[in-house]
Design a protein around this motif. Structure first.
Motif, PDB file in Angstrom:
ATOM      1  N   UNK A  45       8.818   0.988  -4.098  1.00  9.72           N
ATOM      2  CA  UNK A  45       9.127   0.391  -2.799  1.00  9.72           C
ATOM      3  C   UNK A  45       8.048  -0.634  -2.441  1.00  9.72           C
ATOM      4  N   UNK A  60      20.466  -5.663   7.248  1.00  9.14           N
ATOM      5  CA  UNK A  60      19.023  -5.552   7.068  1.00  9.14           C
ATOM      6  C   UNK A  60      18.362  -5.155   8.390  1.00  9.14           C
ATOM      7  N   UNK A  87       5.518  -2.455   5.006  1.00  7.11           N
ATOM      8  CA  UNK A  87       6.375  -3.051   3.980  1.00  7.11           C
ATOM      9  C   UNK A  87       6.969  -4.347   4.500  1.00  7.11           C
ATOM     10  N   UNK A 115      10.958   6.629   3.875  1.00  8.99           N
ATOM     11  CA  UNK A 115      11.888   6.800   4.992  1.00  8.99           C
ATOM     12  C   UNK A 115      12.874   7.868   4.559  1.00  8.99           C
ATOM     13  N   UNK A 116      12.574   9.102   4.932  1.00  6.64           N
ATOM     14  CA  UNK A 116      13.222  10.224   4.271  1.00  6.64           C
ATOM     15  C   UNK A 116      14.707  10.353   4.581  1.00  6.64           C
ATOM     16  N   UNK A 117      15.142   9.839   5.728  1.00  4.85           N
ATOM     17  CA  UNK A 117      16.569   9.966   6.038  1.00  4.85           C
ATOM     18  C   UNK A 117      17.401   8.851   5.430  1.00  4.85           C
ATOM     19  N   UNK A 118      16.743   7.872   4.852  1.00  4.37           N
ATOM     20  CA  UNK A 118      17.490   6.782   4.251  1.00  4.37           C
ATOM     21  C   UNK A 118      17.659   7.063   2.769  1.00  4.37           C
ATOM     22  N   UNK A 141      15.587  -1.546  -0.195  1.00  2.86           N
ATOM     23  CA  UNK A 141      16.144  -2.726   0.478  1.00  2.86           C
ATOM     24  C   UNK A 141      15.335  -3.070   1.729  1.00  2.86           C
ATOM     25  N   UNK A 142      14.930  -2.049   2.449  1.00  2.00           N
ATOM     26  CA  UNK A 142      14.210  -2.318   3.691  1.00  2.00           C
ATOM     27  C   UNK A 142      12.853  -2.950   3.389  1.00  2.00           C
ATOM     28  N   UNK A 143      12.356  -2.700   2.179  1.00  2.00           N
ATOM     29  CA  UNK A 143      11.089  -3.321   1.791  1.00  2.00           C
ATOM     30  C   UNK A 143      11.247  -4.824   1.608  1.00  2.00           C
ATOM     31  N   UNK A 167      18.248   2.259  -0.049  1.00  2.00           N
ATOM     32  CA  UNK A 167      17.913   1.669   1.252  1.00  2.00           C
ATOM     33  C   UNK A 167      16.407   1.540   1.425  1.00  2.00           C
ATOM     34  N   UNK A 168      15.673   2.499   0.888  1.00  2.00           N
ATOM     35  CA  UNK A 168      14.225   2.419   0.954  1.00  2.00           C
ATOM     36  C   UNK A 168      13.714   1.152   0.271  1.00  2.00           C
ATOM     37  N   UNK A 213      13.061  -6.590   3.723  1.00  2.00           N
ATOM     38  CA  UNK A 213      13.609  -6.979   5.019  1.00  2.00           C
ATOM     39  C   UNK A 213      13.200  -8.390   5.433  1.00  2.00           C
ATOM     40  N   UNK A 269       5.086   8.759   2.361  1.00  5.12           N
ATOM     41  CA  UNK A 269       5.686   8.251   3.593  1.00  5.12           C
ATOM     42  C   UNK A 269       6.911   7.408   3.290  1.00  5.12           C
ATOM     43  N   UNK A 318       0.815  -1.198   0.000  1.00  2.00           N
ATOM     44  CA  UNK A 318       0.000   0.000   0.000  1.00  2.00           C
ATOM     45  C   UNK A 318       0.854   1.255   0.000  1.00  2.00           C
ATOM     46  N   UNK A 338       0.398   5.706   0.566  1.00  2.00           N
ATOM     47  CA  UNK A 338      -0.505   6.647   1.223  1.00  2.00           C
ATOM     48  C   UNK A 338      -0.696   7.907   0.399  1.00  2.00           C
ATOM     49  N   UNK A 348      11.714   5.901  12.105  1.00  2.00           N
ATOM     50  CA  UNK A 348      11.091   7.014  11.414  1.00  2.00           C
ATOM     51  C   UNK A 348       9.582   6.874  11.306  1.00  2.00           C
TER      52      UNK A 348
END
Lengths: 272, 304
Positions: A175, B175, B193, A98-101, A108-110, A105-106, A112, A96, A90, A92, B185
């Motif tokens: 993402x 990770x 996610x 992850x603005x500091x990443x 990659x974290x998806x 990385x955004x 996780x 939204x 989803x 929004x 954050x």
């Protein structure tokens, strides 16, 4: 015909005395873009919130069927499991990321969940087990694939909040794609985009639908997007479905015109 | 000059220990926005587990010091991490989503509980460990004053630096680290996610507790005396360090720890040992008044 990807069955969501969604039923097919439209406050985002576990529906059933026939009842699953096992992703209305990443990385974290499993909850990753290395390579590859797709490869290492608005929107969509969804729910992805960006978005969504063979559920106010790419349109007003069908059919529907333009003596057939 | 150098060495050693504890405060604050006041007790438990491990290994005849140190390190980190995990699981997780003060009150409750538990199990008297890592270097002699750098101090500082490098790498490149930063954050989005937020928070507590255990081991070795009450003061000082560096910021916690250690060492060296705690806490007050975000902290961004 096989089972629909998503079957929303008599969904009702009450907040105290307010009925945000009343007895809503519709289906979304795989390899199709289903748009949910309606005036402000019609309950569109509430539908998404029920689908992604933010709200527990007051009543009704939300069943999701994967390509392989596996079936999930979304209203019974916990937040992260909806993404992980039921494979619903989803975005929004407001961005939204992850603005500091970084951009990469955004993405990659998806991934996780898969990486965590491969790394035996980090311990294996620390010792560089081959299984983890392979998983990480695959994750990077998938991330690069999607970056390529939206033309952000050159910006992979920039902070996500340094991107222009249109890029942030598209990054958010890819993402979501990196979680490997079967159903992608997009809440006003075209909001704030200029006509060119909006056209690019159409292309992106169409190619996702074609190449990934997943279903897309779309909330959108921009009628050029809705009419241009959706296969099926569901129209809500005050939490109830007032029309449903292919875009051309909905466009001509009297109830729809009334909801959008107010009560008219004789609504013109071609109004939109 | 010689005296100054000696205090500098002592201060850096002390600062390393505070820094390791401070990381636990700052990480937990970063991810769930609560001050884990039981963290000092976790460190105290780490010290006790180290002591017990030393005694058990000694009884088993492991007398080769580097091996004993390594084993104690692993045991202390492992068992203390288990405590950290259990505290989060039993006391904090059930209250997640409750009103803002609930976790804080529970944390204070946990702190008292753990302190008293150790008092009952281990007794209130101080425990001692004979010097395990003897020896050292004499760096310089001037005016009849010898500047000593013990092997133990080298060990403490080197281990701290290694752990901090490893830890920074973990947060930046793995990770788990990415998931932690994501949760920090926007927890909802992270869950959406596919990040298991509860597990990520648990991991944060586990890592924080493991680092505190190392600090506990260091203190046991360095002073050779521990009791059930050491967690309170060290905890508050490490908390001060985290606030000084900017709570939520990892480099901040390390820098803050170092500064608090140095301030304490120089204060005791040049003024009086009796009021060394006053110095540390005056810093806390001054930072809170004049620079609430700390040295390296970001201004508080309101989360949506």
């Amino acid at each position: 015909m096989s089972a629909p990807l998503l079957a929303v069955d008599h969904l009702t969501m009450r907040f105290g005395g307010l009925i945000a969604i009343g007895d809503l039923s519709f289906e979304a097919q795989p390899r199709e873009i289903t748009a949910i439209i309606g005036p402000n406050g019609a309950g569109k985002t509430t539908v998404f919130n029920c689908l992604t576990g933010f709200y527990r529906p007051s009543s009704g059933m939300l069943s999701l069927t994967h390509k392989n026939g596996q079936r999930f009842l979304l209203e019974r699953l916990d937040g992260h499991l909806i993404t992980r096992t039921a494979r619903v992703a989803r975005t929004f209305q407001n961005i939204r990321l992850f603005s500091n990443m970084t951009v990469l990385e955004n993405l990659m974290v998806a991934q996780h969940a898969a990486l965590m499993k491969a790394s035996l909850f980090t311990l294996g990753g620390l010792f560089g087990l081959p299984g983890y290395r392979k998983a990480e390579r695959n994750a990077l590859e998938l991330a690069r694939h999607w970056l390529d797709k939206v033309g952000l490869t050159a910006k992979a290492d920039e902070a996500a909040n340094a991107l222009p608005y249109g890029d942030q929107r598209r990054l958010e969509i890819v993402r979501a794609m990196c979680t490997g969804p079967e159903l992608l729910c997009l809440d006003e992805p075209a909001a704030g985009l200029n006509p060119k960006e909006s056209a690019d978005l159409n292309q992106l969504l169409l190619s996702i639908k074609r190449e990934e063979e997943i279903g897309i559920l779309l909330i959108e106010h921009d009628m050029s997007v809705v009419m241009g790419i959706s296969d099926h349109v569901v129209v809500l007003d005050y939490g109830r479905k007032i029309a449903e069908g292919p875009p051309s059919h909905v466009r001509a529907d009297k109830a729809v015109i009334r909801a959008y333009l107010g009560e008219a003596e004789d609504a013109e057939e071609d109004a939109c | 000059m010689a005296y100054f150098l000696q205090q500098l060495i002592n201060g850096v050693t002390l600062g390393a220990i505070y820094g390791l504890i401070a990381i636990g405060y700052t990480m937990v604050y970063g991810i769930i926005g609560m001050i884990n006041f039981a963290h000092g007790e976790i460190y105290m438990i780490g010290a006790f587990i180290s002591l017990i491990a030393f005694l058990v290994l000694g009884a088993m005849g492991v007398t080769y010091v580097p091996l004993a140190l390594l084993l104690v390190l692993i045991l202390a980190m492992g068992f203390t991490a288990l405590w950290g995990w259990a505290v989060e699981r039993l006391a904090y997780r059930p209250l997640r989503g409750s009103f803002r003060l609930a976790p804080l009150i529970t944390a204070i409750g946990m702190s008292i509980l753990l302190g008293n538990l150790v008092q009952i199990l281990q007794g209130a008297r101080v425990k001692t460990l004979p010097p395990t890592v003897p020896g050292g270097l004499i760096l310089m002699e001037a005016e009849g004053f010898a500047v000593r750098l013990s092997f133990l101090q080298i060990f403490i500082v080197a281990l701290t630096i290694a752990l901090m490098i490893g830890f920074t790498w973990l947060i930046k490149n793995t990770s788990l680290g990415r998931a932690q930063r994501a949760c920090e954050q926007d927890m909802t989005m992270a869950a959406l996610i596919g990040v298991n937020v509860d597990r990520t928070i648990s991991a944060t507590f586990v890592i924080g507790a493991a680092l505190a255990a190392v600090a506990g081991l260091m203190v046991t070795l360095y002073y050779g005396v521990i009791d059930f009450y050491i967690g309170f003061l060290a905890g508050i000082k490490a908390f001060t360090a985290a606030v000084l560096g900017g709570i939520g910021s990892l480099p901040g916690a390390m820098l803050g720890g170092l500064l608090i250690g140095l301030i304490e060492a120089f204060w005791s060296g040049y003024f009086t040992t009796e009021y060394k705690d006053v110095a540390a806490f005056s810093i806390l007050v001054l930072v809170l008044i004049f620079r609430p975000t700390g040295l390296l902290g970001r201004p508080e961004v309101e989360k949506v």
